[in-house]
Write a protein that holds these residues in place. Structure first.
Motif, mmCIF file in Angstrom:
data_model
loop_
_atom_site.group_PDB
_atom_site.id
_atom_site.type_symbol
_atom_site.label_atom_id
_atom_site.label_comp_id
_atom_site.label_asym_id
_atom_site.label_seq_id
_atom_site.Cartn_x
_atom_site.Cartn_y
_atom_site.Cartn_z
ATOM 1 N N THR A 1 0.729 -1.149 -0.102
ATOM 2 C CA THR A 1 0.050 0.069 0.048
ATOM 3 C C THR A 1 0.901 1.195 -0.058
ATOM 4 O O THR A 1 0.220 2.377 0.020
ATOM 5 N N ASP A 2 2.005 1.032 0.013
ATOM 6 C CA ASP A 2 3.106 2.297 -0.040
ATOM 7 C C ASP A 2 3.473 2.211 -1.415
ATOM 8 O O ASP A 2 4.373 1.656 -1.817
ATOM 9 N N GLY A 3 3.090 3.345 -2.297
ATOM 10 C CA GLY A 3 3.493 3.689 -3.595
ATOM 11 C C GLY A 3 2.662 2.614 -4.743
ATOM 12 O O GLY A 3 3.116 2.776 -5.800
ATOM 13 N N CYS A 4 1.667 1.904 -4.206
ATOM 14 C CA CYS A 4 1.043 0.909 -5.103
ATOM 15 C C CYS A 4 -0.544 1.479 -5.100
ATOM 16 O O CYS A 4 -1.049 1.583 -3.987
ATOM 17 N N VAL A 5 -1.081 1.382 -6.094
ATOM 18 C CA VAL A 5 -2.585 2.134 -6.122
ATOM 19 C C VAL A 5 -3.468 0.736 -6.616
ATOM 20 O O VAL A 5 -3.344 0.027 -7.457
ATOM 21 N N TRP A 6 -4.379 0.444 -5.582
ATOM 22 C CA TRP A 6 -5.515 -0.241 -5.871
ATOM 23 C C TRP A 6 -6.328 0.111 -7.018
ATOM 24 O O TRP A 6 -6.923 0.944 -7.122
ATOM 25 N N SER A 7 -6.573 -0.989 -7.830
ATOM 26 C CA SER A 7 -7.198 -0.844 -9.276
ATOM 27 C C SER A 7 -8.886 -0.667 -8.655
ATOM 28 O O SER A 7 -9.444 -1.576 -8.051
ATOM 29 N N LYS A 8 -9.356 0.386 -9.162
ATOM 30 C CA LYS A 8 -10.958 0.685 -9.058
ATOM 31 C C LYS A 8 -11.563 -0.584 -9.976
ATOM 32 O O LYS A 8 -12.911 -0.459 -10.045
ATOM 33 N N GLU A 9 -11.073 -1.428 -10.459
ATOM 34 C CA GLU A 9 -11.645 -2.198 -11.587
ATOM 35 C C GLU A 9 -11.409 -3.678 -11.067
ATOM 36 O O GLU A 9 -11.907 -4.728 -11.662
ATOM 37 N N ASN A 10 -10.791 -3.811 -9.943
ATOM 38 C CA ASN A 10 -10.751 -5.075 -9.392
ATOM 39 C C ASN A 10 -12.235 -5.401 -8.659
ATOM 40 O O ASN A 10 -12.938 -4.657 -8.429
ATOM 41 N N TRP A 11 -12.456 -6.566 -8.547
ATOM 42 C CA TRP A 11 -13.792 -7.337 -8.041
ATOM 43 C C TRP A 11 -13.921 -6.755 -6.698
ATOM 44 O O TRP A 11 -15.062 -6.336 -6.306
ATOM 45 N N LEU A 12 -12.713 -6.820 -5.870
ATOM 46 C CA LEU A 12 -12.797 -6.667 -4.462
ATOM 47 C C LEU A 12 -12.601 -5.175 -4.205
ATOM 48 O O LEU A 12 -11.425 -4.509 -4.647
ATOM 49 N N GLN A 13 -13.770 -4.605 -3.671
ATOM 50 C CA GLN A 13 -13.634 -3.059 -3.426
ATOM 51 C C GLN A 13 -14.070 -2.839 -2.070
ATOM 52 O O GLN A 13 -15.195 -3.431 -1.709
#
Length: 283
Positions: A260-272
């Motif tokens: 979570t440091d410098g990496c962005v979670w995709s808004k297109e992942n099933w898991l939100q």
């Protein structure tokens, strides 16, 4: 106090070269028994009246299921594909019908949270140079005798995508896993070829952005492990497991961790999630 790394140089070299690592006796018999006994209690208390969500990696029918989406921040129960008869009733007791329980055991259940946030887990991710790792999902997988479903070849980064990619999977055997009862199989060094496709969440469910690649079965090697052993899996490693046609189950606990440091979670992942995940540590 800093987190103490716990992988040897040889282990790191093997993981980086092959894309997976087996850590023998990662959990002791007492820890394994505690998790298995506790899951038996959770199953005992599970009232499946009105809940019949089936988990399948063949057609991913669950990704159009609101119950599945909400499981991101809940403890939810999913049935085996072959658990139900033609009349819609279970063909065996519920304890032998569940495919998996997920996906927030690591944060909502004290027994599984204790393992997920243990010093051994933290030390492992410190060894892999994670700065602020977080468990994004957890699953207790049963691989039921006779009906335990196949998990088709896949890469974890397809489903749990960050930019840049950062997913690492942990697979803790809670029973001996053999070729007979559906152990993991992996293609060594396949992580070096990069991510082949992604699952994208849409308004009408989810879809893959590319067709499934074709893999030759002779490329895979079986990862037979003992109860308490941990398999560490690179997010781009191609791995699978076959249907369990034996009379023995193959329980396992699976965690997926992202940076979570410098990496962005995709808004297109099933898991939100409505709330961000709690990091294992921050360095």
């Amino acid at each position: 106090m800093g987190i103490e790394s716990n992988l040897t140089p040889d282990q790191l070299e093997f993981f980086n070269s092959n894309g997976y690592l087996v850590m023998e006796s990662f959990s002791n018999e007492e820890e394994v028994k505690e998790m298995r006994d506790h899951m038996a209690e959770l199953l005992q208390g599970f009232d499946f009246d009105g809940v019949s969500s089936v988990f399948s990696t063949k057609d991913h029918r669950q990704v159009k299921d609101d119950y599945f989406y909400k499981s991101a921040e809940n403890i939810s129960f999913f049935f085996e594909e072959k658990a139900f008869g033609e009349d819609g009733s279970l063909k065996q007791p519920k304890e032998l019908s569940i495919n998996k329980v997920g996906h927030a055991l690591h944060e909502l259940d004290p027994v599984f949270k204790k393992f997920s946030f243990s010093e051994n887990i933290k030390g492992l991710f410190s060894s892999l140079n994670y700065k602020r790792p977080a468990v994004i999902q957890s699953m207790y997988i049963f691989k039921q005798p006779g009906i335990g479903g196949e998990v088709v070849p896949h890469q974890d980064n397809s489903f749990l995508h960050t930019v840049p990619t950062s997913c690492t999977g942990l697979w803790l055997a809670l029973e001996n896993a053999t070729v007979q009862n559906g152990c993991l199989w992996a293609i060594p060094e396949s992580h070096k070829k990069g991510l082949r496709r992604r699952m994208l969440r849409t308004e009408n469910g989810s879809r893959f952005d590319n067709p499934s690649p074709i893999y030759e079965q002779n490329e895979f090697v079986p990862l037979e492990v003992k109860s308490g052993d941990l398999v560490v899996i690179h997010g781009d490693l191609v791995h699978q497991s076959f249907e369990n046609l034996s009379c023995k189950s193959r329980h396992a606990l699976s965690l997926h961790v992202v940076e979570t440091d410098g990496c962005v979670w995709s808004k297109e992942n099933w898991l939100q999630r409505e709330k961000g995940p709690e990091p294992l540590y921050a360095s």
